[in-house]
Design a protein around this motif. Structure first.
Motif, PDB file in Angstrom:
ATOM      1  N   UNK A 101      -6.481  -2.156  -6.944  1.00  0.00           N
ATOM      2  CA  UNK A 101      -6.062  -3.491  -7.348  1.00  0.00           C
ATOM      3  C   UNK A 101      -4.881  -3.995  -6.525  1.00  0.00           C
ATOM      4  N   UNK A 102      -3.903  -3.132  -6.256  1.00  0.00           N
ATOM      5  CA  UNK A 102      -2.740  -3.594  -5.497  1.00  0.00           C
ATOM      6  C   UNK A 102      -3.134  -4.017  -4.087  1.00  0.00           C
ATOM      7  N   UNK A 103      -4.081  -3.304  -3.509  1.00  0.00           N
ATOM      8  CA  UNK A 103      -4.549  -3.678  -2.180  1.00  0.00           C
ATOM      9  C   UNK A 103      -5.280  -5.012  -2.257  1.00  0.00           C
ATOM     10  N   UNK A 104      -6.071  -5.192  -3.288  1.00  0.00           N
ATOM     11  CA  UNK A 104      -6.785  -6.464  -3.466  1.00  0.00           C
ATOM     12  C   UNK A 104      -5.794  -7.623  -3.584  1.00  0.00           C
ATOM     13  N   UNK A 139      -2.788  -7.670  -2.321  1.00  0.00           N
ATOM     14  CA  UNK A 139      -2.214  -7.856  -0.985  1.00  0.00           C
ATOM     15  C   UNK A 139      -3.182  -8.613  -0.079  1.00  0.00           C
ATOM     16  N   UNK A 140      -4.468  -8.304  -0.182  1.00  0.00           N
ATOM     17  CA  UNK A 140      -5.477  -9.039   0.594  1.00  0.00           C
ATOM     18  C   UNK A 140      -5.430 -10.512   0.212  1.00  0.00           C
ATOM     19  N   UNK A 141      -5.393 -10.769  -1.064  1.00  0.00           N
ATOM     20  CA  UNK A 141      -5.346 -12.150  -1.553  1.00  0.00           C
ATOM     21  C   UNK A 141      -4.123 -12.891  -1.015  1.00  0.00           C
ATOM     22  N   UNK A 142      -2.979 -12.234  -1.020  1.00  0.00           N
ATOM     23  CA  UNK A 142      -1.742 -12.857  -0.549  1.00  0.00           C
ATOM     24  C   UNK A 142      -1.703 -13.034   0.964  1.00  0.00           C
ATOM     25  N   UNK A 143      -2.427 -12.215   1.679  1.00  0.00           N
ATOM     26  CA  UNK A 143      -2.370 -12.223   3.134  1.00  0.00           C
ATOM     27  C   UNK A 143      -3.428 -13.117   3.779  1.00  0.00           C
ATOM     28  N   UNK A 144      -4.564 -13.252   3.142  1.00  0.00           N
ATOM     29  CA  UNK A 144      -5.697 -13.932   3.780  1.00  0.00           C
ATOM     30  C   UNK A 144      -5.582 -15.457   3.806  1.00  0.00           C
ATOM     31  N   UNK A 145      -4.834 -16.055   2.910  1.00  0.00           N
ATOM     32  CA  UNK A 145      -4.691 -17.514   2.874  1.00  0.00           C
ATOM     33  C   UNK A 145      -6.045 -18.213   2.853  1.00  0.00           C
ATOM     34  N   UNK A 201       0.826  -1.203   0.000  1.00  0.00           N
ATOM     35  CA  UNK A 201       0.000   0.000   0.000  1.00  0.00           C
ATOM     36  C   UNK A 201       0.862   1.256   0.000  1.00  0.00           C
ATOM     37  N   UNK A 202       1.884   1.280   0.811  1.00  0.00           N
ATOM     38  CA  UNK A 202       2.750   2.461   0.874  1.00  0.00           C
ATOM     39  C   UNK A 202       3.453   2.692  -0.462  1.00  0.00           C
ATOM     40  N   UNK A 203       3.860   1.630  -1.117  1.00  0.00           N
ATOM     41  CA  UNK A 203       4.507   1.775  -2.422  1.00  0.00           C
ATOM     42  C   UNK A 203       3.512   2.282  -3.459  1.00  0.00           C
ATOM     43  N   UNK A 204       2.273   1.853  -3.340  1.00  0.00           N
ATOM     44  CA  UNK A 204       1.253   2.289  -4.284  1.00  0.00           C
ATOM     45  C   UNK A 204       0.946   3.764  -4.144  1.00  0.00           C
ATOM     46  N   UNK A 263     -16.921 -11.839  -3.649  1.00  0.00           N
ATOM     47  CA  UNK A 263     -18.130 -11.029  -3.887  1.00  0.00           C
ATOM     48  C   UNK A 263     -18.471 -10.126  -2.692  1.00  0.00           C
ATOM     49  N   UNK A 264     -18.289 -10.642  -1.476  1.00  0.00           N
ATOM     50  CA  UNK A 264     -18.560  -9.845  -0.291  1.00  0.00           C
ATOM     51  C   UNK A 264     -17.537  -8.707  -0.168  1.00  0.00           C
ATOM     52  N   UNK A 265     -16.293  -9.003  -0.483  1.00  0.00           N
ATOM     53  CA  UNK A 265     -15.237  -7.981  -0.486  1.00  0.00           C
ATOM     54  C   UNK A 265     -15.602  -6.851  -1.455  1.00  0.00           C
ATOM     55  N   UNK A 266     -16.063  -7.209  -2.637  1.00  0.00           N
ATOM     56  CA  UNK A 266     -16.457  -6.198  -3.632  1.00  0.00           C
ATOM     57  C   UNK A 266     -17.616  -5.349  -3.123  1.00  0.00           C
TER      58      UNK A 266
END
Length: 154
Positions: free
Chosen positions: A33-36, A38-44, A9-12, A55-58
């Motif tokens: 998109x970059x945050x999305x 990061x969410x994908x990579x972090x949530x496992x 996020x900071x880089x973005x 869909x709920x995230x959107x």
């Protein structure tokens, strides 16, 4: 992993901000998109969780856009009247800011319950911890660009 998320996020959005226009860029980065990614990579998330989560995230981020538009209006009013602030206008601005904060908290409460329906509570909390970190970054950036109100209001 959360460190990775915050760094992305900071880089973005690492450039200096210039009031209203850059606030829009900040919110776009915050919900982009970059945050999305990061969410994908972090949530496992498991494949089953992913089907329900995205869909709920959107839906949640769509509502966040609406709420952050209200924040933008508060910021616009503050910056438009900064040099000619009155006590009445200052009070209106602060009241609107508190309304924005309440709406943000209400939507977080609502969606936390929805996320808990599709995820284990620990993962729902993890997601909202990430959201909280992003909100803190946004708030820090806003604090950096918006000066304190002049005490010499009329």
């Amino acid at each position: 992993m959360i460190k990775f998320f915050v760094i992305i996020f900071l880089c973005a959005f690492s450039s200096s901000l210039d009031a209203q226009e850059d606030y829009y860029n900040l919110i776009r980065a915050r919900l982009g998109v970059q945050v999305k990614t990061a969410v994908e990579n972090t949530m496992n998330l498991t494949p089953e969780e992913e089907k329900a989560f995205w869909p709920l995230y959107e839906d949640y981020t769509d509502e966040l856009y609406d709420i952050h538009d209200k924040r933008m209006k508060v910021i616009q009013e503050f910056t438009n009247y900064f040099d000619k602030m009155t006590d009445k206008r200052a009070n209106k601005i602060w009241t609107n800011y508190l309304r924005f904060q309440k709406e943000l908290l209400d939507i977080q409460k609502e969606y936390y319950e929805k996320f808990k329906e599709i995820l284990p509570a620990a993962k729902a909390v993890r997601y909202f911890q990430m959201e909280n970190k992003l909100e803190m970054i946004v708030n820090a950036k806003i604090a950096d660009i918006i000066p304190l109100m002049d005490e010499k209001s009329n």
